[in-house]
Scaffold this motif. Structure first.
Motif, PDB file in Angstrom:
ATOM      1  N   SER A  54      22.562  -2.620  -6.795  1.00  0.00           N
ATOM      2  CA  SER A  54      22.800  -1.170  -6.721  1.00  0.00           C
ATOM      3  C   SER A  54      23.963  -0.904  -5.777  1.00  0.00           C
ATOM      4  N   GLN A  55      24.631   0.223  -6.028  1.00  0.00           N
ATOM      5  CA  GLN A  55      25.708   0.670  -5.153  1.00  0.00           C
ATOM      6  C   GLN A  55      25.563   2.171  -4.965  1.00  0.00           C
ATOM      7  N   GLY A  57      23.036   3.899  -4.201  1.00  0.00           N
ATOM      8  CA  GLY A  57      21.808   4.414  -4.792  1.00  0.00           C
ATOM      9  C   GLY A  57      21.738   4.348  -6.304  1.00  0.00           C
ATOM     10  N   SER A  58      22.802   3.883  -6.972  1.00  0.00           N
ATOM     11  CA  SER A  58      22.805   3.774  -8.435  1.00  0.00           C
ATOM     12  C   SER A  58      22.779   2.308  -8.861  1.00  0.00           C
ATOM     13  N   GLU A  59      21.870   1.998  -9.768  1.00  0.00           N
ATOM     14  CA  GLU A  59      21.804   0.630 -10.278  1.00  0.00           C
ATOM     15  C   GLU A  59      23.086   0.320 -11.041  1.00  0.00           C
ATOM     16  N   ARG A  60      23.682  -0.832 -10.735  1.00  0.00           N
ATOM     17  CA  ARG A  60      24.921  -1.250 -11.394  1.00  0.00           C
ATOM     18  C   ARG A  60      24.718  -2.436 -12.321  1.00  0.00           C
ATOM     19  N   GLY A  61      23.571  -3.118 -12.196  1.00  0.00           N
ATOM     20  CA  GLY A  61      23.297  -4.240 -13.079  1.00  0.00           C
ATOM     21  C   GLY A  61      22.009  -4.930 -12.680  1.00  0.00           C
ATOM     22  N   GLY A  74      27.602  -9.216 -14.138  1.00  0.00           N
ATOM     23  CA  GLY A  74      29.052  -9.127 -14.203  1.00  0.00           C
ATOM     24  C   GLY A  74      29.569  -7.708 -14.208  1.00  0.00           C
ATOM     25  N   ASP A  75      30.867  -7.619 -14.265  1.00  0.00           N
ATOM     26  CA  ASP A  75      31.603  -6.361 -14.375  1.00  0.00           C
ATOM     27  C   ASP A  75      31.325  -5.412 -13.212  1.00  0.00           C
ATOM     28  N   LEU A  76      31.415  -5.936 -12.002  1.00  0.00           N
ATOM     29  CA  LEU A  76      31.210  -5.136 -10.794  1.00  0.00           C
ATOM     30  C   LEU A  76      32.543  -4.924 -10.078  1.00  0.00           C
ATOM     31  N   ASP A  77      32.716  -3.751  -9.496  1.00  0.00           N
ATOM     32  CA  ASP A  77      33.904  -3.460  -8.698  1.00  0.00           C
ATOM     33  C   ASP A  77      33.731  -4.039  -7.301  1.00  0.00           C
ATOM     34  N   GLN A  78      34.835  -4.178  -6.572  1.00  0.00           N
ATOM     35  CA  GLN A  78      34.712  -4.632  -5.192  1.00  0.00           C
ATOM     36  C   GLN A  78      34.025  -3.545  -4.384  1.00  0.00           C
ATOM     37  N   GLY A  79      33.371  -3.955  -3.307  1.00  0.00           N
ATOM     38  CA  GLY A  79      32.673  -3.012  -2.435  1.00  0.00           C
ATOM     39  C   GLY A  79      31.298  -3.509  -2.064  1.00  0.00           C
ATOM     40  N   GLY A  80      30.556  -2.662  -1.362  1.00  0.00           N
ATOM     41  CA  GLY A  80      29.231  -3.018  -0.879  1.00  0.00           C
ATOM     42  C   GLY A  80      28.147  -2.791  -1.918  1.00  0.00           C
ATOM     43  N   TYR A  81      27.210  -3.719  -2.000  1.00  0.00           N
ATOM     44  CA  TYR A  81      26.090  -3.650  -2.939  1.00  0.00           C
ATOM     45  C   TYR A  81      24.795  -4.021  -2.237  1.00  0.00           C
ATOM     46  N   SER A  96      22.066  -7.282   1.329  1.00  0.00           N
ATOM     47  CA  SER A  96      23.301  -6.607   0.935  1.00  0.00           C
ATOM     48  C   SER A  96      24.448  -7.600   0.948  1.00  0.00           C
ATOM     49  N   VAL A  97      25.484  -7.258   0.206  1.00  0.00           N
ATOM     50  CA  VAL A  97      26.650  -8.116   0.088  1.00  0.00           C
ATOM     51  C   VAL A  97      27.873  -7.227  -0.120  1.00  0.00           C
ATOM     52  N   ASN A  98      29.017  -7.694   0.338  1.00  0.00           N
ATOM     53  CA  ASN A  98      30.269  -6.985   0.133  1.00  0.00           C
ATOM     54  C   ASN A  98      31.133  -7.821  -0.798  1.00  0.00           C
ATOM     55  N   LEU A  99      31.404  -7.322  -2.006  1.00  0.00           N
ATOM     56  CA  LEU A  99      32.214  -8.057  -2.972  1.00  0.00           C
ATOM     57  C   LEU A  99      33.688  -7.859  -2.663  1.00  0.00           C
TER      58      LEU A  99
END
Length: 110
Positions: A54-55, A57-61, A74-81, A96-99
């Motif tokens: 999630s990023q 508060g929204s699920e991204r995958g 896959g298909d994630l933008d850079q940033g914190g998750y 948490s992780v920072n891509l």
């Protein structure tokens, strides 16, 4: 009694996620991937658990681990998750992780 044993196991697995590893790699198409193996400290893979990303508060995958504990999102933008691992309705790990962009990282989550 059976529920208590299950809860104890889930709690133990949560503590044993010491060996959860996340491998991050940037793709040329501009998106990033999160991939890895969910396993217990003993190295035993955890199969059929959900890895949810999630990023803000929204699920991204999400990905359901295979018999070998592997997952891929896959298909994630850079940033914190935020990463959550669930077995059924029970949360067994949160981190948490920072891509980064255009880099590859191996990040052990303890």
């Amino acid at each position: 009694m059976k529920n208590r044993a299950f809860l104890t196991t889930v709690f133990g697995v949560g503590l044993l996620l010491f060996a959860l590893s996340i491998s991050l790699s940037a793709r040329a198409a501009g998106g990033s991937d999160i991939r890895g193996v969910v396993s217990q400290q003993s190295g035993q893979p955890l199969r059929s658990v959900w890895v949810i990303v999630s990023q803000n508060g929204s699920e991204r995958g999400r990905s359901l681990t295979g018999d070998d504990g592997r997952y891929y999102i896959g298909d994630l933008d850079q940033g914190g998750y935020e990463i959550v691992v669930k077995s059924g309705d029970r949360e067994i790990f949160r981190g948490s992780v920072n891509l980064p962009a255009n880099q590859r990282y191996d990040i052990p989550v303890r």
